[in-house]
Design an enzyme around this catalytic site. Structure first.
Site, short mmCIF file in Angstrom:
data_model
loop_
_atom_site.label_atom_id
_atom_site.label_comp_id
_atom_site.label_asym_id
_atom_site.label_seq_id
_atom_site.Cartn_x
_atom_site.Cartn_y
_atom_site.Cartn_z
N THR A 226 44.08 -68.10 -80.72
CA THR A 226 42.67 -67.56 -81.51
C THR A 226 42.60 -66.11 -81.71
O THR A 226 43.17 -65.19 -80.91
CB THR A 226 41.48 -68.11 -80.78
N ASP A 227 41.89 -65.62 -82.65
CA ASP A 227 41.38 -64.34 -82.89
C ASP A 227 40.85 -63.65 -81.89
O ASP A 227 40.58 -62.59 -81.73
CB ASP A 227 40.87 -63.90 -84.23
N GLU A 228 39.95 -64.51 -81.06
CA GLU A 228 39.04 -64.05 -79.97
C GLU A 228 39.94 -63.18 -78.80
O GLU A 228 39.02 -62.50 -78.22
CB GLU A 228 38.41 -65.04 -79.32
N TYR B 280 36.57 -68.18 -72.28
CA TYR B 280 37.53 -68.95 -73.07
C TYR B 280 38.52 -67.82 -73.72
O TYR B 280 39.70 -68.25 -73.52
CB TYR B 280 36.70 -69.37 -74.38
N LYS C 271 42.79 -67.83 -73.13
CA LYS C 271 43.55 -67.93 -74.09
C LYS C 271 44.57 -66.91 -74.22
O LYS C 271 45.76 -66.93 -74.33
CB LYS C 271 42.97 -68.05 -75.39
P1 NAD Z 1 38.86 -79.01 -79.68
O1 NAD Z 1 37.97 -78.76 -78.35
O2 NAD Z 1 38.23 -79.87 -80.66
O3 NAD Z 1 40.26 -79.98 -79.21
C1 NAD Z 1 40.99 -79.82 -78.08
C2 NAD Z 1 41.66 -81.21 -77.85
O4 NAD Z 1 42.42 -80.97 -76.53
C3 NAD Z 1 40.72 -82.43 -77.25
O5 NAD Z 1 41.28 -83.45 -78.04
C4 NAD Z 1 40.87 -82.50 -75.77
O6 NAD Z 1 40.73 -83.82 -75.51
C5 NAD Z 1 42.20 -81.82 -75.77
N1 NAD Z 1 42.55 -81.45 -74.14
C6 NAD Z 1 41.58 -80.69 -73.62
N2 NAD Z 1 42.38 -80.34 -72.45
C7 NAD Z 1 43.12 -81.02 -72.20
C8 NAD Z 1 44.54 -81.37 -71.28
N3 NAD Z 1 44.28 -80.75 -70.01
N4 NAD Z 1 45.48 -82.04 -71.58
C9 NAD Z 1 45.47 -82.69 -72.91
N5 NAD Z 1 44.65 -82.62 -73.71
C10 NAD Z 1 43.43 -81.78 -73.53
O7 NAD Z 1 39.52 -77.69 -80.26
P2 NAD Z 1 40.13 -77.22 -81.36
O8 NAD Z 1 38.90 -76.46 -82.10
O9 NAD Z 1 40.62 -78.42 -82.12
O10 NAD Z 1 41.23 -76.21 -81.12
C11 NAD Z 1 42.67 -76.62 -80.88
C12 NAD Z 1 43.18 -75.52 -80.69
O11 NAD Z 1 43.24 -74.19 -81.43
C13 NAD Z 1 42.78 -74.55 -79.24
O12 NAD Z 1 43.93 -74.11 -78.62
C14 NAD Z 1 41.89 -73.40 -79.92
O13 NAD Z 1 41.98 -72.42 -78.74
C15 NAD Z 1 42.73 -73.11 -80.95
N6 NAD Z 1 41.92 -72.31 -82.08
C16 NAD Z 1 40.55 -72.81 -82.40
C17 NAD Z 1 39.81 -72.34 -83.42
C18 NAD Z 1 38.59 -73.02 -84.05
O14 NAD Z 1 37.86 -72.53 -84.84
N7 NAD Z 1 38.14 -74.14 -83.54
C19 NAD Z 1 40.13 -71.26 -84.03
C20 NAD Z 1 41.52 -70.87 -83.68
C21 NAD Z 1 42.37 -71.32 -82.69
O1 DAU Z 2 37.48 -67.23 -83.72
C1 DAU Z 2 37.87 -68.44 -83.36
C2 DAU Z 2 37.26 -69.34 -82.26
O2 DAU Z 2 36.24 -69.87 -83.13
C3 DAU Z 2 37.94 -70.28 -81.66
O3 DAU Z 2 39.02 -69.88 -80.58
C4 DAU Z 2 36.93 -71.27 -80.78
O4 DAU Z 2 37.79 -72.28 -80.23
C5 DAU Z 2 35.99 -71.85 -81.60
O5 DAU Z 2 35.06 -72.45 -80.92
C6 DAU Z 2 35.19 -70.75 -82.38
O6 DAU Z 2 34.34 -69.87 -81.58
P1 DAU Z 2 32.92 -69.30 -82.00
O7 DAU Z 2 32.20 -68.98 -80.71
O8 DAU Z 2 33.21 -68.19 -82.99
O9 DAU Z 2 32.47 -70.62 -82.71
P2 DAU Z 2 31.00 -71.19 -82.52
O10 DAU Z 2 30.81 -72.41 -83.79
O11 DAU Z 2 30.56 -71.78 -81.29
O12 DAU Z 2 29.80 -70.05 -82.98
C7 DAU Z 2 30.10 -69.40 -84.15
C8 DAU Z 2 28.99 -68.43 -84.18
O13 DAU Z 2 27.80 -68.84 -84.38
C9 DAU Z 2 29.14 -67.48 -82.93
O14 DAU Z 2 28.58 -66.20 -83.40
C10 DAU Z 2 27.94 -68.16 -82.05
C11 DAU Z 2 27.06 -68.50 -83.31
N1 DAU Z 2 26.26 -69.63 -82.81
C12 DAU Z 2 26.61 -70.82 -82.39
C13 DAU Z 2 26.11 -72.05 -82.07
C14 DAU Z 2 26.89 -73.08 -81.44
C15 DAU Z 2 24.83 -69.86 -83.10
O15 DAU Z 2 24.30 -68.74 -83.67
N2 DAU Z 2 24.24 -70.97 -82.69
C16 DAU Z 2 24.80 -72.17 -82.25
O16 DAU Z 2 24.11 -73.16 -81.94
#
Ligand code: NAD
Ligand code: DAU
Length: 366
Positions: free
Chosen positions: A134-136, A160, A164
């Site tokens: 992730t970019d975080e 988190y 990562k």
């Molecule tokens: P998500 O939470 O929707 O899905 C995660 C999946 O992993 C789930 O299906 C969960 O059951 C599975 N899981 C969790 N713990 C596990 C374990 N111990 N063993 C096997 N499976 C397990 O997450 P996502 O948003 O799909 O993110 C997927 C990946 O991409 C993550 O590594 C996250 O850090 C990365 N990522 C997410 C975003 C985003 O915007 N969502 C952006 C950049 C990177």
């Molecule tokens: O940047 C990549 C990341 O983006 C991934 O690595 C994470 O897995 C993914 O969850 C996401 O993280 P964020 O914290 O940016 O996503 P989230 O949707 O939780 O929140 C987006 C923004 O909105 C953040 O600044 C927090 C804000 N927010 C979020 C929620 C859930 C609110 O203001 N209100 C809310 O209820």
């Protein structure tokens, strides 16, 4: 030569979208989809491909190295694409342990098994461990700072992102020390189908349909760089096909939005959807604000997220120059498609939002 992939976290948001993408793109490849089915993982995310003979789903934990080893041997795996993670920042603040367990220990379990089979036993000289990050991990930007590039120093701010970052370092170390063939992608915020409704965009969409408050943390001016999820899958594909071993690639949408602007946009699109289609008022009778064309009236400012990162932005130059990567979905079309997907798939989000999830999210704001 067809690949044999182990995709971890395949029943989650991005993992499932990646599996859909990959099976469409590479119909001769085989996928073992491994997922622990935590609250965030749902078998229904893979419904469309459940009958595909090249896909096998395994319910299991990445920390279970015996299981991972058995799967890798039985299915002759040559490529691991590692999505499995605890992914929600707010949950990492209230309960970090699971994040350390899955994101650090789990990633290490996969690396150990991959090293044992692919390197120590020499069974797969041509292999790939692709780590999805992730970019975080880069921390937070001020308004005028340049976007994150691959040389930006790591400065993770939440449990988190710290977990990562630790996993990224382990992946790097297994390449540097043992020669494991790894690549890593660091992506910005994804949106699209199957996004679990605890994250901002699907939370806002589903809360409107329940006529519930739309919680904006702090002043709502935090900025995220949004990318349609299929473009993330395409980016990972390019890194796997063309990325240099041991390298990291930033993937982003060149699409920065302040949270409050995103929420206002979703409100406007939902108002439009209800005006253009009177059937929606019958299907979602609870959605009073949408029926009255006033979704924005649900916006409610709430306590800020502790340690909230102000801004993320990705500089995708390396992926563009080396891999020819460019997002193909515009935000204008991607966000409309996403909203329509949620309107069309009420059964999916009703199913995934069970009682325990609702309790957790409601406790957060009280
Ligand atoms: P998500 O939470 O929707 O899905 C995660 C999946 O992993 C789930 O299906 C969960 O059951 C599975 N899981 C969790 N713990 C596990 C374990 N111990 N063993 C096997 N499976 C397990 O997450 P996502 O948003 O799909 O993110 C997927 C990946 O991409 C993550 O590594 C996250 O850090 C990365 N990522 C997410 C975003 C985003 O915007 N969502 C952006 C950049 C990177
Ligand atoms: O940047 C990549 C990341 O983006 C991934 O690595 C994470 O897995 C993914 O969850 C996401 O993280 P964020 O914290 O940016 O996503 P989230 O949707 O939780 O929140 C987006 C923004 O909105 C953040 O600044 C927090 C804000 N927010 C979020 C929620 C859930 C609110 O203001 N209100 C809310 O209820």
């Amino acid at each position: 030569m067809p690949k044999k992939l182990l995709v971890t976290g395949a029943a989650g948001f991005i993992g499932a979208n990646f599996v859909h993408y990959w099976l469409k793109q590479y119909s001769n490849d085989n996928i073992i989809a491994l997922d622990a089915l935590t609250y965030a993982g749902n078998m229904s995310n893979l419904d469309h491909v459940r009958d595909n003979k090249n896909l096998k789903f395994v319910h299991g934990n990445i920390c279970d190295d015996e299981l991972v080893e058995k799967l890798m041997r039985e299915h002759d795996i040559d490529t691991i694409v590692h999505f499995a993670a605890e992914s929600h920042v707010d949950r990492s603040i209230t309960g970090p342990d699971a994040f350390l367990e899955t994101n650090i220990i789990g990633t290490h379990a996969l690396l150990k098994v991959a090293k044992k089979i692919w390197l120590d036993e020499g069974l797969k000289p041509e292999h790939r461990f692709h780590h999805v990050s992730t970019d975080e991990v880069y921390g937070s930007l001020n308004t005028d700072d340049p976007a994150f590039n691959e040389s930006t120093a790591y400065a993770p701010n939440s449990p988190y992102s710290a977990s990562k970052a630790a996993s990224d370092h382990l992946v790097r170390a297994y390449h540097h020390t043992y020669g494991l063939k790894v690549t890593t992608s660091n992506c910005s915020n994804n949106y699209g189908p199957f996004h679990f409704p605890e994250k901002l965009i699907p939370l806002v969409i589903t809360n409107i349909l329940f006529n519930k408050a739309l919680p904006i943390y702090g002043d709502g001016q935090q900025i995220r760089d949004w990318l349609y999820v299929e473009d993330h899958a395409r980016g990972i594909d390019l890194v796997i096909q063309k990325g240099r071993l041991g390298e990291c690639y930033n993937i982003g949408g060149i699409n920065e939005w302040a949270n409050i602007d995103i929420v206002n946009l979703v409100c406007k699109l939902m108002d439009e959807a209800f005006s253009n289609n009177t059937d929606l008022a019958h299907r979602f009778p609870e959605a009073k604000a949408a029926i009255n064309n006033n979704c924005a009236s649900l916006i409610t400012y709430v306590k800020d997220r502790p340690g909230h990162d102000r801004r993320y932005a990705i500089d995708p130059t390396k992926a563009e120059n080396e891999l020819g990567y460019k997002p193909s979905e515009s935000f204008e079309t991607g966000i409309r498609k996403t909203l329509q997907w949620y309107l069309d798939n009420q059964e999916w989000w009703s199913k995934v939002m069970d009682g325990s999830y609702q309790d957790w999210i409601e406790n957060q704001y009280n």
